[in-house]
Write an enzyme that holds these catalytic residues in place. Structure first.
Site, PDB file in Angstrom:
ATOM      1  N   THR A  63      59.271 111.383  42.772  1.00 13.92           N
ATOM      2  CA  THR A  63      59.019 110.193  43.568  1.00 13.92           C
ATOM      3  C   THR A  63      60.279 109.783  44.285  1.00 13.92           C
ATOM      4  OG1 THR A  63      58.424 107.858  43.522  1.00 13.92           O
ATOM      5  CG2 THR A  63      59.425 108.749  41.517  1.00 13.92           C
ATOM      6  N   GLU A 123      54.406 107.361  39.049  1.00 16.45           N
ATOM      7  CA  GLU A 123      54.641 107.158  37.620  1.00 16.45           C
ATOM      8  C   GLU A 123      53.372 106.786  36.857  1.00 16.45           C
ATOM      9  OE1 GLU A 123      58.532 105.917  39.708  1.00 16.45           O
ATOM     10  OE2 GLU A 123      56.381 105.819  40.094  1.00 16.45           O
ATOM     11  N   LYS A 174      57.734 101.245  53.140  1.00 18.33           N
ATOM     12  CA  LYS A 174      56.610 102.157  52.917  1.00 18.33           C
ATOM     13  C   LYS A 174      55.917 102.427  54.239  1.00 18.33           C
ATOM     14  CE  LYS A 174      53.698 103.379  49.122  1.00 18.33           C
ATOM     15  NZ  LYS A 174      53.018 102.955  47.893  1.00 18.33           N
ATOM     16  N   TRP A 227      57.454 106.532  50.988  1.00 16.62           N
ATOM     17  CA  TRP A 227      58.600 105.650  50.815  1.00 16.62           C
ATOM     18  C   TRP A 227      59.802 106.100  51.640  1.00 16.62           C
ATOM     19  CZ3 TRP A 227      58.198 101.056  48.679  1.00 16.62           C
ATOM     20  CH2 TRP A 227      57.254 100.824  47.681  1.00 16.62           C
TER      21      TRP A 227
END
Length: 542
Positions: A183, A327, A436, A441
């Protein structure tokens, strides 16, 4: 007293065999430059057998990480099943990463083999001499590669043709690692999230229930969300478990092509980020084309615009808003109306549907205040949103720098939110000042650090500003060194950044300011800048 149930391991091998034995006639459609490739789950599982055998022949052992640099295609789907079910770990590589970050995640994961789409070989070439752990490269192509095969690389189809079709799948433990995603939703290097077989199986069951995503066997699911992004939200595994047909759109998400697929394949369910879904609506509106088979669009990755919900609803298509994170595998919440809301005024119903929604079964959420106390679920009191559950990460993969995101069995999401008495979440802000854009991101801190490397920049702050197409885009606020104000134009800063960050990270505009506002402890006070530039008008070229 112990229960009398079987000690049954929850592994993706069960999903693979279920697809093979129960849903073998269901169709998989994969769009390529030459047209749409169609085959059945029976074909996919046979080819997964051969892929596992081929990888074993290359020396892949249990626990090895296998990277995939690929679009949404049937070959990528075969890897989704073959790699984890042979006991290895599927590492889906985000092809939108800057080459420096791409090299970092490959090395950090210690990928031994890379499966690469032929069209992405130029991207691989940018990092090939910086990824020493990679021993083998396998090229996935729709046609003969011939001289186009890099030295030492293998042709995917040739490997499968030479492999045995009788791979003996190993007995796996449900806690074995199955997949790895990185991520970029944090500052610094991307962080890895390692998923177990158990977590992925439970995640698939959790979002498949009727009050969640409501996917069923008779659905035809179009996965617009990339297969390199949070396991394509788990939709490829849902197809195998539930038996729904799957449509994979390939690399080019052109609205016309997507509508062609929806028509030709009879798509009933679409999953994607608001930017792509919005472009799909605009095309339908301008072309006048209809998609009568489409019943539901799942929107996640960023906030659902009201106009999108209302416009599709006018077409008779339900839009469902969901929130999650890598996550969280990524399912966290989903926003659906409840029975006692049936008689509510339309405006109230719309308000609820635009919320991030209530938690999925087995996911627990709470709001923690700055003083460490839990906030009441009153829909007003805001704090940091935390989550826990069987598919929520408990640590980042071999990266102690993110340890502060996990405490007492809870994961700190980095989002500021409130929760109402019914359990519906409303996101208020983000604690990390990320941008975003189109569901992906952008690290404002990383951009600031590069901008401040410019010899004529004294300070720089990057903030997220609303954008009509991409939801948010970065605005760079720069403070020039003395006598340098005239040199810091939009084009100058963008040219400085080009090649140092991914092109899609480039700020759409640059404004010169006298100084970055500071908090009482000397930190950048971005909320002041956000308020100042909340109505910023973007250049037409952006």
């Amino acid at each position: 007293m112990q229960g009398l149930m079987m000690d049954w391991q929850l592994t993706l091998t069960h999903v693979l065999e279920r697809a093979r034995r129960v849903f073998h006639e269901q169709r998989i459609s994969s769009r390529h430059a030459a047209g749409v490739h169609r085959y059945r789950f029976a074909d996919m599982t046979r080819r997964a057998d051969r892929l596992a055998g081929a990888l074993a022949g290359l020396g892949v052992a249990r626990g090895d990480r296998i990277g995939t640099l690929g679009w949404n295609s049937h070959r990528h789907l075969e890897a989704y099943y073959a790699v984890p079910c042979m006991g290895a770990v599927l590492h889906t590589l985000n092809l939108r990463l800057h080459p420096d970050q791409l090299a970092y995640v490959i090395n950090h994961a210690r990928d031994r083999v890379l499966l690469v789409d032929a069209s992405l070989l130029p991207l691989l070439e940018k990092v090939r001499d910086r990824i020493p752990t990679v021993e083998q490269v396998v090229v996935m192509s729709d046609g003969p590669l011939g001289a186009g095969l890099p030295p030492g690389a293998h042709d995917y189809e040739a490997l499968l043709a030479a492999a045995s079709g009788h791979f003996l799948w190993p007995e796996l433990d449900e806690q074995d690692a199955a997949a790895l995603c990185y991520t970029s939703g944090t500052t610094g290097h991307p962080k890895g999230v390692l998923y177990s077989h158990r977590s992925l199986v439970l995640h698939t069951l959790g979002f498949s229930i009727a009050d969640a995503f409501a996917i069923r066997e008779r659905d035809v699911v179009l996965t617009i969300v990339p297969m390199f992004h949070a396991n394509a939200w788990g939709l490829p595994f849902a197809a195998g478990m539930l038996g729904c047909s799957l449509v994979l759109p390939g690399p080019h998400l052109v609205p016309k092509d997507l509508v062609d697929l929806i028509e030709s394949e009879g798509v009933t369910f679409v999953g994607g980020v608001p930017t792509i879904v919005s472009a799909l609506y605009q095309y339908l509106k301008e072309s006048g084309r209809k998609v009568p088979t489409l019943r539901q669009i799942l929107v996640g990755g960023s906030a659902l615009p009201r106009v999108l919900l209302e416009n599709f609803e006018a077409m008779g298509i339900e839009v469902v808003h969901a929130w999650g994170m890598t996550e969280l595998s990524p399912a966290g919440t989903v926003s659906r109306l409840r029975r006692d809301m049936d008689d509510w005024p339309p405006e109230e119903k719309t308000r609820v549907r635009l919320l991030q929604g209530s938690p999925f079964p087995l996911v627990e959420l709470r709001i923690l205040m700055d003083d460490g106390t839990e906030a009441p679920w009153d829909g007003v009191t805001a704090g940091e949103l935390e989550a826990r559950g069987p598919w929520v990460a408990r640590a980042y993969y071999e990266d102690p720098s993110g340890a502060d995101r996990f405490h007492d069995g809870w994961f700190r999401t980095g989002d500021v939110a409130s929760i109402d008495a019914r359990g519906y979440v409303r996101l208020v802000d983000r604690t990390k000042d990320m941008v975003k854009s189109g569901g992906e991101w952008i690290s404002s801190v990383d951009l600031e650090n590069v901008i401040m490397g410019h010899p004529q920049v004294a300070e720089a702050a990057v903030i997220a500003v609303a954008h009509p197409k991409w939801t948010e885009r970065p605005l760079a606020c720069v403070v020039p060194k003395p006598d340098c104000a005239g040199a810091l134009s939009r084009s100058a800063i963008r040219e400085w950044l080009r090649g140092r960050v991914a092109d899609w990270w480039l700020p759409d505009d640059v404004v010169v300011i006298e100084g970055v506002p500071k908090t009482s402890v000397g930190k950048f006070d971005k909320k002041v800048l956000r308020e100042r530039f909340k109505d910023h008008v973007w250049p037409e070229a952006s």
